[in-house]
Scaffold this active site. Structure first.
Site, PDB file in Angstrom:
ATOM      1  N   GLU A   1       0.821  -1.221   0.000  1.00  0.00           N
ATOM      2  CA  GLU A   1       0.000   0.000   0.000  1.00  0.00           C
ATOM      3  C   GLU A   1       0.852   1.268   0.000  1.00  0.00           C
ATOM      4  OE1 GLU A   1      -0.290  -2.434   2.289  1.00  0.00           O
ATOM      5  OE2 GLU A   1      -2.243  -3.369   1.876  1.00  0.00           O
TER       6      GLU A   1
ATOM      7  N   HIS B   1     -10.417  -4.614  10.669  1.00  0.00           N
ATOM      8  CA  HIS B   1     -10.693  -4.181   9.300  1.00  0.00           C
ATOM      9  C   HIS B   1     -11.739  -3.067   9.217  1.00  0.00           C
ATOM     10  CE1 HIS B   1      -8.280  -7.565   8.292  1.00  0.00           C
ATOM     11  NE2 HIS B   1      -8.565  -7.507   6.999  1.00  0.00           N
TER      12      HIS B   1
END
Ligand SMILES: Cc1ncc(C[n+]2csc(CCOP(=O)(O)OP(=O)(O)O)c2C)c(N)n1
Length: 660
Positions: A407, A469
């Site tokens: 990322e 998450h």
């Protein structure tokens, strides 16, 4: 008498140490150590034209070790860029000086990117090298054939982002990427042996790079290595053994030369040792002339390139200009209008991540410069569409990059793609992992780059994956970044509109936060106007004298509409406002804001995340409905219920408040 090589590099050294001394802060050690490498590169290899820093096919030179900024400013001044004068150098680190503490990107100055946070420049360079491959494939290798050179320090290579970016570069075999590693074995705390024992040769060879090693003070060795790197079929790291603070009798080779002025006494000793008998900031005319001669060859290089371009199909020139100079978006507006009308008729219920995929699929038909990707979540982020063609080491004729689980690297690479010019990058991951991209997002915003971040799974609505998450504070964190538009669309209509704004925002990056779960079509009318442009607008009013104003974003707009219905059943009238972009709303006129959020009405904000930033819209902070604790693992409707985000519970809360 001809000017000697070391006089050229000493000019860099003394400009650097004098500027740092005058500013009474800065980093002299690195420019002193890398002056010979930089001089060799500029003198013999770098294809650049100080008369036109925007020349499309120029080699890019990135100073990833941004603390050594005086190295870059010295090179730009000496080689003849108009952007930096000797007075600017004397104003190093002062307010409004282009010679800022760390290099700050400004188009057309020779400062190709903002660096300082270590490792970011390396990531940007990988993006630039990918962009070069894409354009070379598109227009041919005699039109686009530039190289990307980077100077990176021990710190750059210790940062995790360097692993992500270098690994991707090796995988894609970016042969035009050449990194000089300032291997001086010193960082701030002292010897690098305190903290690192990597075998760099093995490290880089395992990435698929060519690894070369030179004495970083030997012109011939450096030049030979650059020539060798230029012929390699892989990216190359040239490990340059250098001495930090080269020339300083008492501080060379020591951490003490890294980040503080050398001091007047020591500078006198350096002048003696390097036989530099000139005053502060004084560059003898013959040395300056020699440097300017190096810079002046670029005009001929660019002219030769223009001649080649002029002989090519005129389409190539016009396409280059369209993408690089005019940032042309074709008939984007018409297309979005058409799509909006289509969906107004079908009124689909879709997750907004699916809406985004529909938007990408559509706009990519008119925007070949849109280069997408995902950090290994293509199917979840819905970033890959039927129009996506994969870019790989054998074929750069595509518009989609599999970034892998990288990322941070992805975000820095996207900045590099945008900086190269002619490319609009978008890339995806889960909103929760925007934290892994954050340092690069901040730099997109600081540089004012058109980079589009697609962050799906934008709330507890992702359900069973649980608190690791489920984003809570992520939207708040992103909204705290200046010059970043954070969009959270509520349906397909808003998603198309948010995409349109992002594509038109030339100097502001965008985050588009998207849901995993389905949302209904909520757009009340088919308007050509882009309603999201104002940041917020009215979705539905039950009476013009409403006592309650419900302001929500994304998936919670549906919830707000349900609450409105419940309130109406209890004879309480309300207005629902969708706020897909706080930043744009906050820029509207006071009249617009007051018109939307009437003073006499109870304002209730609603978003399944941190209430920070929503409090500014409510006089009474009690009715900022959101979540300020970590989420829970369960089916998503149960999680919403657990956090009291249901129409019944919210309606009760509002009624209670009204009774007070
Ligand atoms: C991400 C990040 N962390 C920390 C710093 C602060 N910092 C600036 S330079 C540096 C390390 C210096 O060592 P090196 O990279 O070897 O540079 P040199 O001393 O050789 O100039 C650090 C920790 C930074 N600029 N960026």
């Amino acid at each position: 008498m001809s000017v000697k090589f070391n006089q050229l590099s000493n000019a860099i050294r003394f400009l650097s140490i004098d500027a740092v001394q005058k500013a009474n802060s800065g980093h002299p050690g690195m420019p002193m150590g890398m002056a010979d490498v930089a001089t060799t590169l500029f003198k013999y290899h770098l294809r650049f034209n100080p008369q036109n820093p925007n020349w499309i096919n120029r080699d890019r030179f990135i100073l990833s070790a941004g603390h050594g900024s005086m190295l870059l400013y010295s090179l730009l001044y000496l080689s003849g860029y108009k952007s930096i004068s000797i007075d600017d150098i004397k104003n190093f680190r002062q307010l409004n000086s282009i010679c800022a503490g760390h290099p700050e990107y400004k188009k057309g100055t020779g400062i190709e990117t903002t660096t300082g946070p270590l490792g970011q420049g390396l990531g940007n360079a990988v993006g630039m090298a990918i962009a070069e491959e894409i354009y070379r494939k598109k227009f041919g290798s005699n039109v686009i054939n530039n190289k990307t050179y980077v100077i990176a320090s021990d710190g750059d290579l210790m940062e995790g982002i360097s692993h992500e970016a270098m690994s991707l570069a090796g995988h894609l075999k970016l042969k035009n990427l050449i990194v000089f590693f300032d291997n001086n074995k010193i960082s701030i705390d002292g010897s690098t042996s305190l903290s690192v024992s990597d075998n760099y040769k093995k490290r880089f060879e395992s990435y698929g790079w060519t690894f070369l090693e030179v004495n970083g003070h030997n012109e011939k060795q450096i030049s030979k290595a650059i020539s060798k790197a230029s012929k390699s079929k892989k990216p190359t790291l040239i490990s340059c053994k250098t001495v930090i603070g080269f020339g300083s009798p008492n501080k060379s080779g020591k951490a003490s030369s890294h980040g503080s002025p050398l001091g007047d006494e020591e500078i006198t000793l350096v002048r003696k040792k390097l036989k530099w008998n000139n005053k502060s900031f004084e560059i003898p005319q013959d040395i300056l002339d020699e440097w300017r001669k190096i810079g002046s060859t670029g005009a001929q290089l660019e002219k030769a390139w223009q001649d080649i371009l002029n002989k090519k199909n005129p389409r190539i020139k016009s396409e280059l200009e369209k993408n690089f100079i005019n940032s042309d978006l074709g008939n984007l507006e018409k297309l979005i209008e058409k799509e909006k009308t289509k969906y107004f008729e079908s009124k689909p219920s879709l997750a907004t991540r699916q809406c985004s995929m529909a938007a990408i699929e559509s706009v990519s038909t008119v925007l070949p410069q849109l280069i997408g990707g995902s950090a290994d979540l293509s199917g979840s982020n819905n970033t890959k569409t039927n129009n996506s063609k994969i870019i790989n080491s054998k074929n750069f004729n595509g518009n989609y990059i599999h970034y892998g689980v990288r990322e941070h690297g992805m975000a820095a690479v996207m900045n590099g793609l945008a900086l190269y010019g002619g490319i609009i990058p978008y890339g995806g991951t889960f909103l929760i992992f925007s934290d892994y991209c954050k340092p690069s997002i901040r730099l997109s915003a600081l540089m004012g780059l058109k980079v589009i971040y697609i962050f799906s799974h934008d709330s507890i609505g992702l359900g069973e994956d649980g608190p690791t998450h489920q984003p809570i504070e992520q939207l708040a964190g992103l909204r705290a970044i200046p010059n970043l538009n954070v969009f959270r669309p509520a349906d397909i209509n808003e998603t198309l509109e948010c995409w349109e704004i992002a594509l038109k925002s030339h100097n502001t990056p965008s985050v588009i936060a998207l849901s995993r779960q389905k949302v209904p079509y909520i757009n009340p009318d088919n308007s050509k106007k882009n309603k999201c442009e104002n940041g917020a607008y009215t979705i539905n009013i039950t009476s013009h004298e409403s006592n309650v104003t419900l302001v929500a974003s994304g998936t919670e707009v549906e919830l707000a509409l349900k609450v409105q219905e419940k309130l109406r059943e209890n004879n309480i009238h309300s207005k629902v406002i969708s706020m897909p972009c706080m930043e744009l709303f906050d820029k509207q006129s006071e009249d617009y804001k007051k018109d939307l959020m009437e003073e006499n009405s109870l304002v209730v904000t609603l978003e399944a995340g941190s209430v920070t930033h929503w409090q500014k819209y409510t006089k009474n902070k009690e009715l900022n409905i959101g979540i300020d604790q970590f989420g829970e693992s369960a089916p998503y409707k149960e999680v919403y219920d657990h956090f009291d985000l249901t129409e019944e519970k919210i309606t009760n809360l509002i009624q209670k408040k009204l009774r007070k």
